[in-house]
Motif scaffolding. Structure first.
Motif, PDB file in Angstrom:
ATOM      1  N   PHE A 132     -48.815  46.297  22.438  1.00  0.00           N
ATOM      2  CA  PHE A 132     -48.348  46.602  21.091  1.00  0.00           C
ATOM      3  C   PHE A 132     -49.132  47.781  20.548  1.00  0.00           C
ATOM      4  N   THR A 133     -48.589  48.362  19.505  1.00  0.00           N
ATOM      5  CA  THR A 133     -49.219  49.524  18.908  1.00  0.00           C
ATOM      6  C   THR A 133     -48.948  49.537  17.412  1.00  0.00           C
ATOM      7  N   ASN A 134     -49.683  50.368  16.708  1.00  0.00           N
ATOM      8  CA  ASN A 134     -49.414  50.620  15.295  1.00  0.00           C
ATOM      9  C   ASN A 134     -49.378  52.139  15.113  1.00  0.00           C
ATOM     10  N   GLN A 188     -51.624  58.346  20.932  1.00  0.00           N
ATOM     11  CA  GLN A 188     -51.084  58.036  22.259  1.00  0.00           C
ATOM     12  C   GLN A 188     -51.832  56.873  22.925  1.00  0.00           C
ATOM     13  N   LEU A 189     -52.129  55.858  22.100  1.00  0.00           N
ATOM     14  CA  LEU A 189     -52.848  54.679  22.559  1.00  0.00           C
ATOM     15  C   LEU A 189     -52.019  53.433  22.291  1.00  0.00           C
ATOM     16  N   LYS A 190     -52.400  52.357  22.948  1.00  0.00           N
ATOM     17  CA  LYS A 190     -51.766  51.062  22.721  1.00  0.00           C
ATOM     18  C   LYS A 190     -52.784  49.972  23.019  1.00  0.00           C
ATOM     19  N   ALA A 213     -55.710  50.895  25.632  1.00  0.00           N
ATOM     20  CA  ALA A 213     -55.226  51.683  26.772  1.00  0.00           C
ATOM     21  C   ALA A 213     -54.500  52.923  26.251  1.00  0.00           C
ATOM     22  N   ALA A 214     -54.251  53.847  27.135  1.00  0.00           N
ATOM     23  CA  ALA A 214     -53.609  55.112  26.772  1.00  0.00           C
ATOM     24  C   ALA A 214     -52.259  55.245  27.456  1.00  0.00           C
ATOM     25  N   GLN A 215     -51.483  56.215  26.961  1.00  0.00           N
ATOM     26  CA  GLN A 215     -50.168  56.470  27.548  1.00  0.00           C
ATOM     27  C   GLN A 215     -50.270  57.125  28.916  1.00  0.00           C
ATOM     28  N   ASN A 216     -51.388  57.812  29.190  1.00  0.00           N
ATOM     29  CA  ASN A 216     -51.557  58.447  30.495  1.00  0.00           C
ATOM     30  C   ASN A 216     -53.048  58.598  30.803  1.00  0.00           C
ATOM     31  N   LYS A 217     -53.356  59.018  32.012  1.00  0.00           N
ATOM     32  CA  LYS A 217     -54.753  59.126  32.473  1.00  0.00           C
ATOM     33  C   LYS A 217     -55.546  60.183  31.703  1.00  0.00           C
ATOM     34  N   LYS A 218     -54.893  61.270  31.320  1.00  0.00           N
ATOM     35  CA  LYS A 218     -55.575  62.336  30.579  1.00  0.00           C
ATOM     36  C   LYS A 218     -56.051  61.828  29.211  1.00  0.00           C
ATOM     37  N   ILE A 219     -55.179  61.122  28.518  1.00  0.00           N
ATOM     38  CA  ILE A 219     -55.530  60.560  27.210  1.00  0.00           C
ATOM     39  C   ILE A 219     -56.587  59.470  27.388  1.00  0.00           C
TER      40      ILE A 219
END
Length: 166
Positions: A64-66, A73-75, A92-98
């Motif tokens: 989930f996210t807010n 770009q996090l969850k 966690a992040a949407q991708n490895k870079k983030i």
């Protein structure tokens, strides 16, 4: 000596025929679905994923996210860890870079409220917390309340951290 896949499958079949694993797994999946439902009602401002990922009997989770997290770009991931039998929460992040960016931000700012993995190689989390260690499934209502309370605490701590960064 390592067992063959056939030997593992035979043991899997034997255990399923006993019935306990099937019943326990079904109960755990129902609990996760109810937890997700209750979290949606308790915190309608959060956007929850539509599915529960059952995993490979290693972790079962939903995310989930807010607006704050989504904007970065996090969850948040709520999971049951089948190996430790704990409920956990991960940022966690949407991708490895983030993921790398925020993992470094948390490390640089001496975050110590929840644990930061020593490495992100092969991992999905940036920070991790325990929601219920060795959960007692004899009172599901109380367990859900405990987990939701810990989720809210985690989100508040992360929100305060991001607000201090501004």
């Amino acid at each position: 000596m390592e067992k063959t896949l056939n030997e593992y499958i035979h043991e899997y079949k034997t255990q399923l025929q006993k019935g306990d694993i099937k019943y326990a797994y079904r109960g755990l999946m129902e609990f996760m679905a109810n937890l997700k439902n209750d979290l949606q009602h308790t915190c309608p401002q959060y956007k929850l994923s539509t599915t529960i990922h059952q995993g490979y009997m290693d972790i079962t989770y939903f995310s989930f996210t807010n607006e704050l997290l989504k904007g970065n770009q996090l969850k948040t991931i709520i999971l049951f860890n089948h190996e430790t039998f704990n409920f956990e929460i991960w940022l966690a992040a949407q991708n490895k870079k983030i993921q790398k960016k925020y993992w470094e931000v948390f490390k640089k700012n001496d975050w110590n409220t929840y644990s930061i993995p020593s490495t992100i190689v092969g991992r999905f989390s940036i920070i991790e917390g325990t929601l219920a260690q060795h959960p007692d499934f004899s009172n599901l209502h109380s367990l859900k309340e405990q987990i939701i309370s810990e989720i809210i605490l985690f989100i508040n701590e992360v929100t305060m951290f991001f607000n201090k960064l501004k």
